[in-house]
Design an enzyme around this catalytic site. Structure first.
Site, PDB file in Angstrom:
ATOM      1  N   ASP A   1      85.148 139.173  88.034  1.00  0.00           N
ATOM      2  CA  ASP A   1      84.921 139.751  86.715  1.00  0.00           C
ATOM      3  C   ASP A   1      84.726 138.614  85.722  1.00  0.00           C
ATOM      4  O   ASP A   1      85.439 137.610  85.764  1.00  0.00           O
ATOM      5  CB  ASP A   1      86.134 140.596  86.319  1.00  0.00           C
ATOM      6  CG  ASP A   1      85.943 141.295  84.993  1.00  0.00           C
ATOM      7  OD1 ASP A   1      85.282 142.338  84.978  1.00  0.00           O
ATOM      8  OD2 ASP A   1      86.464 140.786  83.986  1.00  0.00           O
TER       9      ASP A   1
ATOM     10  N   ASN B   1      79.054 139.550  74.596  1.00  0.00           N
ATOM     11  CA  ASN B   1      78.011 140.460  74.110  1.00  0.00           C
ATOM     12  C   ASN B   1      78.119 140.686  72.606  1.00  0.00           C
ATOM     13  O   ASN B   1      77.118 140.650  71.891  1.00  0.00           O
ATOM     14  CB  ASN B   1      78.085 141.806  74.830  1.00  0.00           C
ATOM     15  CG  ASN B   1      77.387 141.794  76.165  1.00  0.00           C
ATOM     16  OD1 ASN B   1      76.512 140.982  76.420  1.00  0.00           O
ATOM     17  ND2 ASN B   1      77.778 142.703  77.032  1.00  0.00           N
TER      18      ASN B   1
ATOM     19  N   ASP C   1      80.069 143.915  84.367  1.00  0.00           N
ATOM     20  CA  ASP C   1      80.165 142.465  84.484  1.00  0.00           C
ATOM     21  C   ASP C   1      80.985 142.081  85.717  1.00  0.00           C
ATOM     22  O   ASP C   1      81.568 141.014  85.762  1.00  0.00           O
ATOM     23  CB  ASP C   1      80.789 141.867  83.221  1.00  0.00           C
ATOM     24  CG  ASP C   1      82.214 142.347  82.985  1.00  0.00           C
ATOM     25  OD1 ASP C   1      82.482 143.537  83.216  1.00  0.00           O
ATOM     26  OD2 ASP C   1      83.052 141.534  82.558  1.00  0.00           O
TER      27      ASP C   1
END
Length: 145
Positions: free
Chosen positions: A2, A10, A57
């Site tokens: 992860d 983002n 992700d």
């Protein structure tokens, strides 16, 4: 695997920067894992590994014929490779951390679904322990659940 604090990447730098981080991770994983290893899907493979995203992700890697020592070695190798990778946002270096969790079949789970759940539990343990690390799945007793 992860990407730690991916939402922050983002939100701060934009989705294109986040997408580029994921593309870089995909390329790096494809050169770090063995040809027989699979990421996120099961299929016949010839000479090269398959890399795909598991979640927004997250990446999931299946390591056939790998025991506890091999799993730890693979996680160490992946973390070291990711730590050496340079990520950028707007031309400036961007620190990106990664948490990894792992579980073994059939030791930790009787089937693929349970194996993915156990690896996910280990991944969240890595995040609770400070992120940017690997944790192996550990059976929790009733007192700690």
């Amino acid at each position: 695997i992860d990407v730690d604090d991916f939402k922050r990447i983002n939100d701060t730098f934009g989705h294109e920067t986040g997408n580029e981080v994921l593309r870089q991770v995909s390329r790096l994983l494809s050169t770090t894992i063995r040809g027989v290893d699979l990421v996120a899907r099961i299929q016949e493979v010839e000479a090269s590994p398959v890399v795909a995203r598991y979640g927004g992700d997250e990446f999931e890697i299946l390591l056939p014929d790998t025991g506890k020592v091999g799993l730890q070695a693979a996680a160490d190798r992946i973390l070291q490779a990711l730590a050496k990778e340079q990520f950028f946002a707007n031309g400036k270096p961007l620190h990106v951390g990664f948490s990894l969790g792992g579980a073994l079949f059939p030791d930790d789970a009787p089937d693929a679904r349970e194996l993915a759940l156990r690896a996910d539990e280990a991944l969240y343990a890595a995040k609770r322990e400070g992120k940017n690390r690997f944790c192996m799945y550990k059976v929790r007793d009733a007192a700690t659940q």
